[in-house]
Motif scaffolding. Sequence first.
Motif, PDB file in Angstrom:
ATOM      1  N   ASP A   1       2.258  -5.413   1.660  1.00 31.70           N
ATOM      2  CA  ASP A   1       2.722  -4.161   1.053  1.00 31.70           C
ATOM      3  C   ASP A   1       4.195  -4.254   0.671  1.00 31.70           C
ATOM      4  O   ASP A   1       4.870  -3.247   0.483  1.00 31.70           O
ATOM      5  CB  ASP A   1       2.486  -2.974   1.997  1.00 31.70           C
ATOM      6  N   GLY A   2       4.682  -5.478   0.587  1.00 32.55           N
ATOM      7  CA  GLY A   2       6.085  -5.657   0.208  1.00 32.55           C
ATOM      8  C   GLY A   2       7.004  -5.757   1.420  1.00 32.55           C
ATOM      9  O   GLY A   2       8.101  -6.281   1.324  1.00 32.55           O
ATOM     10  N   SER A   3       6.561  -5.253   2.592  1.00 32.31           N
ATOM     11  CA  SER A   3       7.388  -5.374   3.798  1.00 32.31           C
ATOM     12  C   SER A   3       7.112  -6.739   4.436  1.00 32.31           C
ATOM     13  O   SER A   3       6.043  -7.317   4.215  1.00 32.31           O
ATOM     14  CB  SER A   3       7.068  -4.245   4.780  1.00 32.31           C
ATOM     15  N   PRO A   4       8.047  -7.256   5.232  1.00 30.35           N
ATOM     16  CA  PRO A   4       7.877  -8.622   5.751  1.00 30.35           C
ATOM     17  C   PRO A   4       6.593  -8.821   6.564  1.00 30.35           C
ATOM     18  O   PRO A   4       5.911  -9.835   6.411  1.00 30.35           O
ATOM     19  CB  PRO A   4       9.116  -8.822   6.629  1.00 30.35           C
ATOM     20  N   ASP A   5       6.250  -7.859   7.415  1.00 27.81           N
ATOM     21  CA  ASP A   5       5.077  -8.061   8.281  1.00 27.81           C
ATOM     22  C   ASP A   5       3.822  -7.395   7.734  1.00 27.81           C
ATOM     23  O   ASP A   5       2.762  -7.457   8.364  1.00 27.81           O
ATOM     24  CB  ASP A   5       5.363  -7.519   9.690  1.00 27.81           C
ATOM     25  N   GLY A   6       3.918  -6.738   6.596  1.00 27.19           N
ATOM     26  CA  GLY A   6       2.749  -6.086   6.006  1.00 27.19           C
ATOM     27  C   GLY A   6       2.307  -4.879   6.817  1.00 27.19           C
ATOM     28  O   GLY A   6       2.938  -4.489   7.798  1.00 27.19           O
ATOM     29  N   ARG A   7       1.189  -4.302   6.387  1.00 20.73           N
ATOM     30  CA  ARG A   7       0.697  -3.104   7.057  1.00 20.73           C
ATOM     31  C   ARG A   7      -0.466  -3.504   7.958  1.00 20.73           C
ATOM     32  O   ARG A   7      -1.387  -4.187   7.500  1.00 20.73           O
ATOM     33  CB  ARG A   7       0.211  -2.116   6.005  1.00 20.73           C
ATOM     34  N   ALA A   8      -0.420  -3.065   9.210  1.00 20.74           N
ATOM     35  CA  ALA A   8      -1.481  -3.437  10.148  1.00 20.74           C
ATOM     36  C   ALA A   8      -2.652  -2.475  10.022  1.00 20.74           C
ATOM     37  O   ALA A   8      -2.469  -1.260   9.950  1.00 20.74           O
ATOM     38  CB  ALA A   8      -0.926  -3.406  11.576  1.00 20.74           C
ATOM     39  N   LEU A   9      -3.863  -3.016   9.987  1.00 18.24           N
ATOM     40  CA  LEU A   9      -5.068  -2.184   9.994  1.00 18.24           C
ATOM     41  C   LEU A   9      -6.101  -2.871  10.872  1.00 18.24           C
ATOM     42  O   LEU A   9      -6.264  -4.101  10.794  1.00 18.24           O
ATOM     43  CB  LEU A   9      -5.646  -2.069   8.583  1.00 18.24           C
TER      44      LEU A   9
END
Length: 606
Positions: free
Chosen positions: A510-518
């Motif tokens: 999502d553009g952030s370093p660690d992404g979005r957790a699901l």
Amino acid sequence: MTGRPGTERRDPLDRRVARRAEGVLRAANESGALEAADVHVAQRLGRLTGEDEPAVLLATALVVRAVRQGSVCLDLAGVDLDGVDLGVAASAVRDGAAWTRAVAASRLAAAGAVHVDHGLVYLDRYLREEQQVEQDLRARGDQAPPVVETARLEAALEDWFPSAGGGADGAPDFTEQRAAAARAATSWTTVVTGGPGTGKTTTVARLLGTLLDVAPGPLRVALAAPTGKAAARMTEAVQAAVARSDVPAAHREQLSDLRATTLHRLLGWRPGSQTRFRHDRHDPLPHDVVVVDETSMVSLTLMARLLEALRPQTRLVLVGDADQLASVDAGAVLHDLVDGLEGAGDTRVGGTGAVARLTRTHRYDDTIGALAEAVRTGDADAALAALHDGRGAVRLVTPGSADDDLVAVARRLLDAARGAEPGAALAALEQHRLLLAHRAGEYGVAHWNRRIERRLREETATAGGAWGGEWYAGRPLLVTANDYGLGLFNGDTGVVVRQPGGGLVARLADGSPDGRALPVSRLADVETAHAMTVHRSQGSQFRRVTVVLPPPDSPLLTRELLYTAVTRAQESVTVVGTADAVRAAVERPARRASGLARRLTDPATA
Ligand SMILES: Nc1ncnc2c1ncn2[C@@H]1O[C@H](COP(=O)(O)OP(=O)(O)OP(=O)(O)O)[C@@H](O)[C@H]1O
């Protein structure tokens, strides 16, 4: 996709066989020229309208096939029915013009299910959409052009696209981009087209600055792209372009706060409908400027919906690479707009719209650029020369020799994911992508995904690692359907990562370093993405790309396919296949039938 007619004879139990078809429809289906679905639609329309003329029903089924394959309409004179037992329809279909006249005079045409327009056969919906796109563009162009004070515009252009420097001593040369911005400032509709790295995003960012400078009041700006992935990339690219130190500081806050959204979101997605949106002619979008990126991926239907949802005085800027693959759904709108609007001459002020072409590559000078240009211009010798040049950034290898590299890539992803390092895993995911033309078969995505997984399983088993199950740490993911509840979009990518305390979690880029957790349990429409189709990769770029070409006779092997694959790469491209396959691709431009370019070029005949 069907092959050439007559190239395969189908088993009657094959589910692609329309069992209740008779006569020429049956023959065309059995020979592989038509799918069962094509036949069923033609039969249903025939029943509804009382049409039973075999040649007319055959034409209808062929139009359905054409739409399925991406065209908007069909020229019956160009249909190849070699190998189909035409029976009683033989004389009626021999002459394309007479056959077309028969369709025009048919009950199906009288009932409005099909139309003949300028010698081309259309299904009703697509003719209406094509006409609507043309009429909306023309209505936008028929208004007085946007009012911009010339001196103010010149001053703003000079601020945002300075002419000083002009490329000397490494100073940016904004000549082309400035001209594009001037066009967008003075037209209601502008198309900005150019290959990778030609400065499209830079143009968009600085153009918006220019418009903000000259606007009498606040401007409402929307940025949109056809997929969630492309929208995320547009947001990042615009922010990066705005953050550069040589960009004027004015409006920086507003520009860097801009977030791109998907076109579906912008138009207002409505549950249960893919083709109707909340914003339409009665409830238009409130924006003053709408910029669409990756427009090559926009289908005719979506373009029709976008245009009808724009107020007449909303500036529309369509950005994209007209030489890339067209949309999955019918139409090649960007290509048609560029062709049609350029054909209509200089329409800088008023007119239907303006085209600004960016031709100078700013990102790389290397062999990727040379290869892309050779493919784009249809020069197979130059493409092969670039691939054989030996400098390493682009190369051609045989199928067997690619496996080790591909497994090494997957292994790096696996190691990062097993080490519970989401940032490293997502970074590994963006390092490389394996691209294919086909979904199924030996040259398809499913086969190559399995091939890589099998090798990984062998390697990790010997390394003593645990393995098994659908979900495993290091499984790259591709989202295949929009899920508005979860905020997931078709085309989003991610990777399954081990959590520090054990267990697996998906990390979506999502553009952030660690992404979005699901939680993996919440992901329904996802596929493994060690490999993906070239179509899917549109709107994304990767450091390294490997593209596996099918044999030369594959109908999917086209110039646009190879161009799109090559231009996904930032640093290197490995083409897996034969020189013959490269040549076949370069020499076969994809042809999608459509009447849009002609309508725009020549209003008298529209
Ligand atoms: N006029 C220019 N002079 C020098 N460098 C430029 C110029 N315009 C853009 N660049 C640089 O070239 C690179 C590519 O520009 P940009 O991202 O705008 O291109 P693009 O066409 O949007 O690329 P793509 O769509 O392929 O990602 C960027 O690093 C940008 O800063």
